[in-house]
Design an enzyme around this catalytic site. Structure first.
Site, PDB file in Angstrom:
ATOM      1  N   HIS A   1       0.847  -1.195   0.000  1.00  0.00           N
ATOM      2  CA  HIS A   1       0.000   0.000   0.000  1.00  0.00           C
ATOM      3  C   HIS A   1       0.876   1.236   0.000  1.00  0.00           C
ATOM      4  O   HIS A   1       1.844   1.317   0.748  1.00  0.00           O
ATOM      5  CB  HIS A   1      -0.913   0.028   1.240  1.00  0.00           C
ATOM      6  CG  HIS A   1      -1.777   1.246   1.268  1.00  0.00           C
ATOM      7  ND1 HIS A   1      -2.962   1.319   0.567  1.00  0.00           N
ATOM      8  CD2 HIS A   1      -1.611   2.460   1.857  1.00  0.00           C
ATOM      9  CE1 HIS A   1      -3.497   2.510   0.747  1.00  0.00           C
ATOM     10  NE2 HIS A   1      -2.702   3.229   1.520  1.00  0.00           N
TER      11      HIS A   1
ATOM     12  N   ASP B   1     -16.160   1.762   6.035  1.00  0.00           N
ATOM     13  CA  ASP B   1     -15.095   2.729   5.751  1.00  0.00           C
ATOM     14  C   ASP B   1     -15.566   3.740   4.720  1.00  0.00           C
ATOM     15  O   ASP B   1     -15.290   4.938   4.841  1.00  0.00           O
ATOM     16  CB  ASP B   1     -13.842   2.009   5.240  1.00  0.00           C
ATOM     17  CG  ASP B   1     -12.773   3.007   4.810  1.00  0.00           C
ATOM     18  OD1 ASP B   1     -12.319   3.775   5.680  1.00  0.00           O
ATOM     19  OD2 ASP B   1     -12.424   3.052   3.621  1.00  0.00           O
TER      20      ASP B   1
ATOM     21  N   ARG C   1     -15.930  11.946   7.013  1.00  0.00           N
ATOM     22  CA  ARG C   1     -14.667  12.608   7.382  1.00  0.00           C
ATOM     23  C   ARG C   1     -14.312  13.696   6.374  1.00  0.00           C
ATOM     24  O   ARG C   1     -13.821  14.763   6.732  1.00  0.00           O
ATOM     25  CB  ARG C   1     -13.537  11.569   7.449  1.00  0.00           C
ATOM     26  CG  ARG C   1     -13.644  10.644   8.647  1.00  0.00           C
ATOM     27  CD  ARG C   1     -12.736   9.431   8.492  1.00  0.00           C
ATOM     28  NE  ARG C   1     -11.339   9.791   8.380  1.00  0.00           N
ATOM     29  CZ  ARG C   1     -10.405   9.019   7.810  1.00  0.00           C
ATOM     30  NH1 ARG C   1     -10.727   7.841   7.311  1.00  0.00           N
ATOM     31  NH2 ARG C   1      -9.163   9.412   7.756  1.00  0.00           N
TER      32      ARG C   1
ATOM     33  N   SER D   1      -8.651   2.911   8.450  1.00  0.00           N
ATOM     34  CA  SER D   1      -9.246   2.922   7.115  1.00  0.00           C
ATOM     35  C   SER D   1      -8.393   2.104   6.136  1.00  0.00           C
ATOM     36  O   SER D   1      -8.896   1.272   5.375  1.00  0.00           O
ATOM     37  CB  SER D   1      -9.376   4.383   6.658  1.00  0.00           C
ATOM     38  OG  SER D   1      -9.663   4.473   5.304  1.00  0.00           O
TER      39      SER D   1
ATOM     40  N   LYS E   1      -9.120  -2.238   4.889  1.00  0.00           N
ATOM     41  CA  LYS E   1      -9.255  -2.651   3.489  1.00  0.00           C
ATOM     42  C   LYS E   1      -8.193  -3.686   3.135  1.00  0.00           C
ATOM     43  O   LYS E   1      -8.451  -4.641   2.402  1.00  0.00           O
ATOM     44  CB  LYS E   1      -9.166  -1.421   2.582  1.00  0.00           C
ATOM     45  CG  LYS E   1     -10.429  -0.559   2.692  1.00  0.00           C
ATOM     46  CD  LYS E   1     -10.366   0.694   1.848  1.00  0.00           C
ATOM     47  CE  LYS E   1      -9.457   1.719   2.435  1.00  0.00           C
ATOM     48  NZ  LYS E   1      -9.731   3.098   2.176  1.00  0.00           N
TER      49      LYS E   1
END
Ligand code: URA
Length: 430
Positions: free
Chosen positions: A82, A161, A168, A183, A187
């Site tokens: 990520h 999320d 948010r 978050s 995922k």
């Protein structure tokens, strides 16, 4: 359980239990918690923070709000990566096929771009026919057949999320380390990987502007991953100038393919992609040490096996692999505009956020989630920080179709009289 009590506890600096957090997230998913109460709790979390057990509880509750992919039928340690998002970041396209070519199953979920940063799924959309939204069966089939699977996160993964992020976004509560951690990690855990390499970007073009914030986010994500039994490693990397030369979807595919074909191997993009791939190999059991992993990565590029995986993966998922050799089959542009240096000197700095926003204005990125992309447009950055430039030398080439984009702010590039060294790209390893 009353939402009022959760908000009051967090507002006054208390800890929330895993049961309280799970009950809140279940209510968000079911639509039974009023948005104003979730917004108040999010703001309290922003100010008061969360410790690791609370952040883990939020991560797991969000992971369990939707579908969880089971990758256990596919043998091996499945590795994902990520990145917190940068300008010109196409490392996923390079490292995925390399890791798979080295025998470690690479199972990745990627996002679409928003604002000044691009998204991997948008880059893939430039490859004619390629399917970028895979269901669980198609994802596993791609992983089995090619060693590589990469899909957009489908709507049934982490719906809580999605709802909380939308809230948010409009309540100025995105910038919170526990909320970002939960978050992202929710995922990733829902995607079913066994190991994860995190690329936490730091600098003007990144989400985290300071090394302290980037380090804290990296540490929080590693702590949550480890608490859950995931093999996890984080690199904190600098995002000041764009990564590589291309910004824009088809242009970034071309640049990634060129690296997989062995070109530009000494540039920042290749170096960073190869290092991330090497870290993924180590976590996935494909190498014991960093030098061994780096040797395997270099060999997979040099012997063509990584490019072979990329072609096979594109074909398996409905795409046209000939477009990877004949770039005229990718979306293109009708005209170019050149930006030249007004004075001679050395490139001291670049504002990659400004360049990302300009690419967005040309049509390469989205201002809002509904925007349609022009996959053929973008920017080529012709110089690097530290380079000597002469008056009139090309600095940027804009690849345009319908839109021109707004003029660049004068601060996008700083040219000064003194030589300067390019900054190190790897800041920390956690
Ligand atoms: N990316 C995410 O997926 N979530 C955040 O909260 C921030 C960035």
């Amino acid at each position: 359980m009353r939402m009022y009590d959760l908000i009051y506890t967090k507002k006054t600096g208390g800890r929330l239990s895993a049961e309280q957090i799970a009950s809140w997230v279940a209510g968000v998913t079911a639509g039974t918690v009023p948005e104003e109460q979730s917004a108040a709790l999010l703001m309290a979390i922003c100010w008061r923070g969360m410790d690791t057990p609370e952040t883990l509880a939020l991560t797991l509750a969000m992971r369990d709000s939707g579908l969880r992919l089971d990758l256990s039928p596919v043998p091996g340690i499945k590795v994902d990566k990520h990145s917190t998002g940068g300008v010109g970041d196409k490392t996923t396209l390079v490292l995925g096929p390399i890791v798979a070519a080295c025998g470690v199953p690479c199972a990745m979920f990627s996002g679409r771009g928003l604002g000044h940063t691009g998204g991997t799924v948008d880059k893939y959309a430039a490859i004619p026919g390629l399917r970028v939204e895979l269901d669980a069966e198609a994802f596993r089939a791609s992983l089995r057949a090619t060693g590589f699977a990469n899909s957009a996160q489908t709507a049934d993964i982490c719906p809580a999320d999605r709802k909380l992020y939308a809230l948010r976004d409009v309540t100025a509560t995105v910038e919170s380390i526990p909320l970002i951690t939960a978050s992202i990690m929710a995922k990733k855990l829902a995607g079913g990987c066994d190991a994860l390499v995190l690329d936490v970007k730091c600098g003007g073009g990144a989400f985290m502007k300071s090394i302290e914030d980037a380090r804290a986010l990296a540490q929080a994500m590693v702590a949550v991953g480890q608490a859950h039994g995931l093999r996890v490693k984080a690199l904190v990397t600098r995002m000041e100038e764009p990564l590589g030369r291309a910004i824009g979807n088809a242009m970034e595919v071309m640049e990634a393919v060129e690296i997989l074909k062995g070109l530009h191997g000494d540039g920042d993009l290749a170096r960073m992609s190869f290092r991330l791939a090497a870290e993924m190999l180590i976590l996935g059991g494909g190498a014991g040490t960093l030098p061994e992993a780096e040797t395997r990565v270099a060999a997979a590029v040099a012997d063509g096996s990584a490019m072979g995986v990329f072609r096979a993966w594109v074909a398996h998922n409905g795409g046209d692999p000939t477009a990877l050799d004949d770039f005229s089959l990718l979306p293109g542009c009708r005209r170019t505009v050149t930006v030249r240096a007004e004075a001679a000197g050395f490139v001291q700095a670049m504002d990659s956020r400004a360049l990302g926003l300009l690419a967005m204005e040309l049509g390469a990125g989205r201002r809002s989630r509904q925007d349609q992309l022009d996959l053929g447009v973008g920017i080529r950055v012709e110089v690097r920080v530290g380079q000597r430039v002469e008056t009139g030398q090309k600095l940027l080439t804009l690849y345009c179709n319908d839109r021109d984009g707004s003029p660049l702010p004068p601060s996008w590039i700083t040219i000064g009289p003194h030589p300067c060294e390019p900054a190190l790209w790897l800041l920390e390893s956690i």
